[in-house]
Design an enzyme around this catalytic site. Structure first.
Site, PDB file in Angstrom:
ATOM      1  N   LYS A  22      31.166 -10.088 -25.629  1.00 18.85           N
ATOM      2  CA  LYS A  22      31.588 -11.284 -26.366  1.00 18.85           C
ATOM      3  C   LYS A  22      33.033 -11.169 -26.846  1.00 18.85           C
ATOM      4  CE  LYS A  22      27.136 -13.106 -27.725  1.00 18.85           C
ATOM      5  NZ  LYS A  22      26.279 -13.627 -28.768  1.00 18.85           N
ATOM      6  N   LYS A  32      22.279 -13.920 -17.296  1.00 16.21           N
ATOM      7  CA  LYS A  32      21.168 -14.417 -18.110  1.00 16.21           C
ATOM      8  C   LYS A  32      21.455 -15.843 -18.580  1.00 16.21           C
ATOM      9  CE  LYS A  32      22.211 -13.521 -22.908  1.00 16.21           C
ATOM     10  NZ  LYS A  32      21.660 -13.439 -24.220  1.00 16.21           N
ATOM     11  N   LYS A  68      23.541 -19.813 -23.957  1.00 24.79           N
ATOM     12  CA  LYS A  68      24.200 -21.041 -24.407  1.00 24.79           C
ATOM     13  C   LYS A  68      25.707 -20.939 -24.276  1.00 24.79           C
ATOM     14  CE  LYS A  68      24.485 -19.801 -29.220  1.00 24.79           C
ATOM     15  NZ  LYS A  68      24.252 -18.381 -28.940  1.00 24.79           N
TER      16      LYS A  68
HETATM   17  N1  AQP Z   1      18.066 -15.561 -20.974  1.00 19.87           N
HETATM   18  C1  AQP Z   1      17.190 -15.045 -21.831  1.00 19.87           C
HETATM   19  N2  AQP Z   1      15.999 -14.578 -21.391  1.00 19.87           N
HETATM   20  C2  AQP Z   1      15.092 -14.057 -22.237  1.00 19.87           C
HETATM   21  N3  AQP Z   1      15.288 -13.977 -23.575  1.00 19.87           N
HETATM   22  C3  AQP Z   1      16.448 -14.450 -24.066  1.00 19.87           C
HETATM   23  N4  AQP Z   1      16.934 -14.529 -25.320  1.00 19.87           N
HETATM   24  C4  AQP Z   1      18.169 -15.091 -25.281  1.00 19.87           C
HETATM   25  N5  AQP Z   1      18.501 -15.378 -24.009  1.00 19.87           N
HETATM   26  C5  AQP Z   1      17.458 -14.999 -23.229  1.00 19.87           C
HETATM   27  C6  AQP Z   1      16.212 -14.091 -26.515  1.00 19.87           C
HETATM   28  O1  AQP Z   1      16.145 -15.180 -27.407  1.00 19.87           O
HETATM   29  C7  AQP Z   1      16.058 -14.665 -28.726  1.00 19.87           C
HETATM   30  C8  AQP Z   1      17.000 -15.400 -29.630  1.00 19.87           C
HETATM   31  O2  AQP Z   1      18.287 -15.040 -29.264  1.00 19.87           O
HETATM   32  P1  AQP Z   1      19.530 -15.247 -30.136  1.00 19.87           P
HETATM   33  O3  AQP Z   1      19.222 -15.806 -31.430  1.00 19.87           O
HETATM   34  O4  AQP Z   1      20.345 -14.020 -30.038  1.00 19.87           O
HETATM   35  O5  AQP Z   1      20.111 -16.373 -29.309  1.00 19.87           O
HETATM   36  P2  AQP Z   1      21.444 -16.392 -28.725  1.00 19.87           P
HETATM   37  O6  AQP Z   1      22.048 -15.038 -28.602  1.00 19.87           O
HETATM   38  O7  AQP Z   1      22.132 -17.412 -29.509  1.00 19.87           O
HETATM   39  O8  AQP Z   1      21.086 -16.896 -27.317  1.00 19.87           O
HETATM   40  P3  AQP Z   1      22.057 -16.725 -26.175  1.00 19.87           P
HETATM   41  O9  AQP Z   1      22.002 -17.921 -25.350  1.00 19.87           O
HETATM   42  O10 AQP Z   1      21.777 -15.417 -25.550  1.00 19.87           O
HETATM   43  O11 AQP Z   1      23.439 -16.734 -26.939  1.00 19.87           O
HETATM   44  P4  AQP Z   1      24.749 -16.051 -26.518  1.00 19.87           P
HETATM   45  O12 AQP Z   1      25.156 -16.695 -25.265  1.00 19.87           O
HETATM   46  O13 AQP Z   1      25.657 -16.366 -27.666  1.00 19.87           O
HETATM   47  O14 AQP Z   1      24.462 -14.596 -26.395  1.00 19.87           O
HETATM   48  C9  AQP Z   1      16.357 -13.186 -28.643  1.00 19.87           C
HETATM   49  O15 AQP Z   1      15.151 -12.470 -28.782  1.00 19.87           O
HETATM   50  C10 AQP Z   1      16.931 -13.010 -27.276  1.00 19.87           C
HETATM   51  O16 AQP Z   1      16.617 -11.745 -26.748  1.00 19.87           O
END
Ligand code: AQP
Length: 332
Positions: free
Chosen positions: A112, A195, A198
């Site tokens: 990130k 993966k 968002k």
């Molecule tokens: N692609 C994924 N497959 C399975 N599990 C996932 N999680 C996130 N992406 C996947 C799981 O969702 C939960 C909540 O995650 P978070 O609050 O960390 O959400 P996030 O990071 O905002 O989601 P993103 O899309 O992954 O954000 P970015 O892009 O900012 O990193 C967790 O249990 C996570 O493992």
């Protein structure tokens, strides 16, 4: 009953299919037989800039989605992280137990911060995993249901719990990750090597749960696959098709083997169409329930107040013990 703890960020308003299949669905299952603590982690959200009005709205929308997905406050403790000040307090203690190099090795931070550049990367983003350590340890959780992307942070949690227990005296339960292999990593529909996230470069491969289901159906139908035509499971050679099969299996309850047999002689289009239908069937009622919770803000506030009070009861005990063991003078 074993204790489970997990959190989800309120950053984008709508959860995506990876969040749901990787985490939230397990929350719903686990609340039956476990002492479950689930929270919307708004303190984590501000590691990147947030518009205040949007953050407040997205936090409420996140809680409504959890309720809409089946998280039941009668069977778990559901709360907002910022309602329980012990998270930030134990977070500080844990910061002082973490090596700088140890934190710098966290791959999510490296990815990130590389994208953001060092001038816009906050120290908060750097210590985010340490706050997560505190989130888990405050509740003496036995298991933490998460997606694969959180495994390294769970390892850090175990290391710091052991370090504290050794340096002072046994205080923390050592938690285990609870990661279901099949849904641990839902991939981007346009780039099945990444993966679903968002913060992906393009929203085309991201299935947002609150989008118009027609938009999501289109995304399934234009998912990237490969030039072969046979529906079979091979994560390396057929990453796109394998991802679609895993999502289908999670939503339909059929095993991958059953699905491969079912699609024998059919083309990828059949798999995509069926998947779009399955998703649409599930997401409609989910959206309806989420809207109902959003339409009743007083009830939402009540649920959050009850949750925060229950959470603080547990968190306060842990923090008091920690403060005592590290040598702080008790407040008279
Ligand atoms: N692609 C994924 N497959 C399975 N599990 C996932 N999680 C996130 N992406 C996947 C799981 O969702 C939960 C909540 O995650 P978070 O609050 O960390 O959400 P996030 O990071 O905002 O989601 P993103 O899309 O992954 O954000 P970015 O892009 O900012 O990193 C967790 O249990 C996570 O493992």
């Amino acid at each position: 009953r074993p204790r489970v703890l997990s959190g989800i960020q309120p950053t984008s308003g709508s959860f995506h299919l990876g969040n749901y299949l990787g985490a939230v669905r397990q929350w719903v299952d686990l609340q039956k037989d476990n002492d479950a603590f689930y929270m919307v982690v708004d303190l984590h959200a501000i590691t990147v800039p947030q518009d205040p009005a949007a953050l407040r709205e997205n936090s409420r929308v996140s809680v409504a989605q959890l309720l809409g997905a089946g998280v039941d406050p009668e069977h778990c403790t559901l709360f907002l992280q910022s309602h329980v000040p012990e998270h930030a307090e134990l977070g500080w203690v844990m910061n002082c137990l973490t090596g700088f190099g140890e934190a710098a090795r966290m791959t999510q931070f490296k990815d990130k911060s590389a994208k953001q550049g060092s001038d816009s990367t906050t120290v908060g983003l750097f210590t985010y995993p340490v706050l997560m350590v505190a989130d888990v340890l405050l509740y003496q959780a036995d298991a933490v249901p998460v997606g694969e992307d959180q495994r390294q942070h769970l390892e850090l949690t175990r290391d710091l719990a052991e370090r504290f227990n050794t340096r002072y005296q046994p205080t923390f339960t050592i938690p285990k990750p609870y990661i279901l292999k099949e849904t641990a990593k839902i991939m981007d529909l346009q780039d099945p090597t990444a993966k679903m996230s968002k913060s992906a470069a393009s929203p085309k491969g991201l299935v947002s749960l609150l989008d118009d289901p027609k938009v999501s159906a289109k995304k399934f139908k234009s998912a990237v696959t490969d030039t072969d035509t046979v529906v079979s499971y091979d994560e390396e050679k057929k990453a796109g098709v394998s991802n679609l099969l895993r999502i289908h299996s999670a939503l339909s309850g059929q095993s991958i083997e059953q699905l491969v047999a079912h699609f024998e002689g059919k083309m990828y289009g059949a798999l995509k169409t069926e998947l779009a239908e399955l998703f649409t069937e599930w997401v409609g009622p989910f959206q309806q329930r989420t809207r109902e919770f959003l339409d009743d803000p007083a009830e939402l506030d009540r649920v959050l107040a009850v949750g925060a009070a229950k959470a603080r009861e547990v968190a306060a005990v842990t923090l008091e013990t920690v403060y005592d063991r590290i040598g702080f003078v008790p407040a008279a």
